[in-house]
Write a protein that holds these residues in place. Structure first.
Motif, mmCIF file in Angstrom:
data_model
loop_
_atom_site.group_PDB
_atom_site.id
_atom_site.type_symbol
_atom_site.label_atom_id
_atom_site.label_comp_id
_atom_site.label_asym_id
_atom_site.label_seq_id
_atom_site.Cartn_x
_atom_site.Cartn_y
_atom_site.Cartn_z
ATOM 1 N N ARG A 75 0.856 -1.368 -0.081
ATOM 2 C CA ARG A 75 -0.113 -0.088 -0.161
ATOM 3 C C ARG A 75 0.919 1.496 0.004
ATOM 4 N N THR A 76 2.163 1.139 0.597
ATOM 5 C CA THR A 76 2.704 2.249 0.515
ATOM 6 C C THR A 76 4.061 2.238 -0.389
ATOM 7 N N GLU A 100 6.180 2.436 -4.027
ATOM 8 C CA GLU A 100 6.193 3.344 -5.031
ATOM 9 C C GLU A 100 5.629 2.929 -6.396
ATOM 10 N N GLN A 113 0.205 -0.305 -5.293
ATOM 11 C CA GLN A 113 -0.834 0.248 -4.448
ATOM 12 C C GLN A 113 -2.159 0.007 -4.530
ATOM 13 N N ARG A 132 -0.375 0.816 7.512
ATOM 14 C CA ARG A 132 -0.174 1.885 6.430
ATOM 15 C C ARG A 132 -0.094 3.195 7.101
ATOM 16 N N ILE A 187 3.132 3.776 8.838
ATOM 17 C CA ILE A 187 4.063 4.162 7.949
ATOM 18 C C ILE A 187 3.953 5.611 7.555
ATOM 19 N N GLN A 188 2.888 5.925 7.092
ATOM 20 C CA GLN A 188 2.573 7.240 6.579
ATOM 21 C C GLN A 188 2.671 8.355 7.667
ATOM 22 N N ARG A 220 7.361 12.358 6.049
ATOM 23 C CA ARG A 220 8.257 12.291 4.632
ATOM 24 C C ARG A 220 9.721 12.888 4.614
ATOM 25 N N THR A 227 12.277 9.783 4.968
ATOM 26 C CA THR A 227 12.400 8.831 3.979
ATOM 27 C C THR A 227 13.214 9.662 3.171
ATOM 28 N N ALA A 234 7.148 3.466 12.782
ATOM 29 C CA ALA A 234 6.144 3.234 12.394
ATOM 30 C C ALA A 234 5.501 2.134 13.235
#
Lengths: 216, 222
Positions: free
Chosen positions: A42-43, A45, A50, A106, A109-110, A114, A117, A139
């Protein structure tokens, strides 16, 4: 022949806890493994991955658990796979758990900024290293409280296995209720047993959440 | 072993499926409306000055949230008649669903009210507003903004939970599917169709709520 509701009946309901706990545990571990994969997809690229994960999550979150169990229980025999109730229920609950855990993780993680990362990328770390050393440790910490919270949902969800005839806590209460004709006591007792399983986990989840909010 | 899928067999039953969907939506709507009322009262009770009132409200919420809905339905439908309170399947279903929704709604509402900083109340009081005015002009809208998404999630959850009341033979989509199953023996097709209908309903409501949310609560905070 109506039996009296005595210690034996209480114990027979109590014995249903074993299946409930084992079922919850297997579904949680299995759901955790597949859920981890779903969260990563889901996360990721790659857009198709996704999208696949999003559809998977939407399907399981947008349909009743009971229907999911029916589909596995009545559906797989159609393909010539005759499963015993144990396996069918476990598969159903594992798929269900994987979608919910995938969505929770998810979120975790999100929630990692940002910039982290990007910084890791600027340092030349590859996807694998970025995930393992930078994103996932943070996360996981963010996801612990809702994950424990979901375990409560899962334990409650195992009760639906009773509808397809699987003997666990709810089903054993149903059996005791029909043999003694004391449904109030039988279901009341089952409710108490579920409460004893779930309440500590709920408190733990709430406590973890509070601790997390204070620190971040 | 070959099995030929034949969804065409189900075509003559489309009215029953549609009726099941309607009943499911009706059931979910009734229970969320009553549940909301229970939730508001419980949320207020949780903030009460009396310890005993707070204790009762908290016990209700924790007891419902930590036991499975199936057991709650069975307790109400099979258990209450032994106390002389026999309910029809639909009444029992609405009662069980409302009591269940109420506990979850109470938490959501409590969370929304708690999220308003205390300073806002004090500022309102300092301006000479009465408590009810403070609530209406200062607390209500931001609280609703926080509560609305969670509450719409609760509605979708209630919609999915209704499937469980088929176990006390209350009529809704799952019960319709089960009765068609015994008539046609097309289990797999029937449950696929029923699942797809649930998915369509929950996606539809989720979209509607998202639009309402955007229309009503998307103002800028600062």
């Amino acid at each position: 022949m109506i039996r009296q509701f005595g210690l034996n009946e209480a114990l027979s309901i109590l014995s249903g806890i074993e299946s409930t706990v084992i079922l919850s545990f297997i579904a949680f571990v299995g759901g955790g493994i597949f859920g981890g994969i779903i969260a990563l997809l889901r996360t990721s690229e790659a857009a198709p991955l996704q999208r696949f994960a999003a559809i998977y999550i939407d399907f399981f979150q947008g349909t009743p658990l009971l229907m999911q169990l029916f589909l596995v229980f009545y559906g797989l025999p159609v393909f010539g796979l005759h499963l015993n109730p144990w396996v069918a229920v476990t598969i159903g609950l594992t798929l269900h758990a994987s979608a919910f855990l995938g969505e929770i993780w998810r979120g975790g993680i999100q929630a990692v900024p940002r910039g982290q990362t990007e910084a890791a990328r600027a340092l030349g770390l590859r996807y694998r290293d970025r995930m393992i050393s930078v994103v996932l440790p943070q996360a996981i910490r963010l996801s612990i409280a809702p994950t424990v919270g979901f375990l409560v949902q899962l334990i409650k969800g195992t009760s639906l296995a009773a509808i397809i005839g699987f003997v666990e806590l709810s089903r054993s209460a149903q059996i005791a209720a029909s043999t003694t004709y004391k449904p109030l006591i039988a279901y009341g007792l089952a409710a108490i047993f579920y409460f004893v399983l779930c309440f500590p986990l709920s408190r733990l989840s709430a406590g973890l959440e509070r601790r997390l909010v204070v620190r971040t | 072993m070959t099995y030929r899928f034949d969804f065409g067999v189900l075509l003559p039953f489309w009215e029953q499926f549609l009726r099941g969907c309607g009943l499911t939506i009706l059931l979910a709507t009734c229970s969320i409306v009553i549940g909301l009322a229970i939730g508001i009262v419980t949320a207020l009770a949780k903030g009460s000055l009396f310890r005993s009132v707070r204790l009762i409200a908290t016990s209700y919420v924790e007891l419902i949230r930590n036991t499975p809905f199936l057991v709650q339905v069975f307790f109400i439908y099979f258990g209450l008649p032994t106390l002389g309170l026999a309910l029809k399947p639909w009444s029992a279903a609405i009662l069980a669903l409302s009591v269940n929704c109420g506990a979850f709604a109470a938490e959501v509402i409590r969370g929304g009210i708690d999220a308003i900083p205390k300073g806002q109340y004090e500022a309102g009081a300092a301006l000479g507003l009465k408590p009810l005015q403070v609530f209406r002009y200062i607390v209500l809208k931001p609280a609703l903004r926080i509560i609305f998404p969670a509450l719409s999630g609760q509605f979708v959850l209630a919609l999915l939970t209704t499937s469980i009341v088929s176990s006390i033979s209350a009529e809704e989509l799952t019960a319709v599917a089960q009765s068609l199953d015994t008539m046609t023996f097309r289990s797999f097709e029937i449950y696929i169709v029923a699942t797809a209908l649930y998915l369509a309903m929950s996606l539809m409501f989720a979209t509607i709520f998202k639009l309402v949310n955007r229309a009503c609560f998307s103002y800028l905070v600062k």
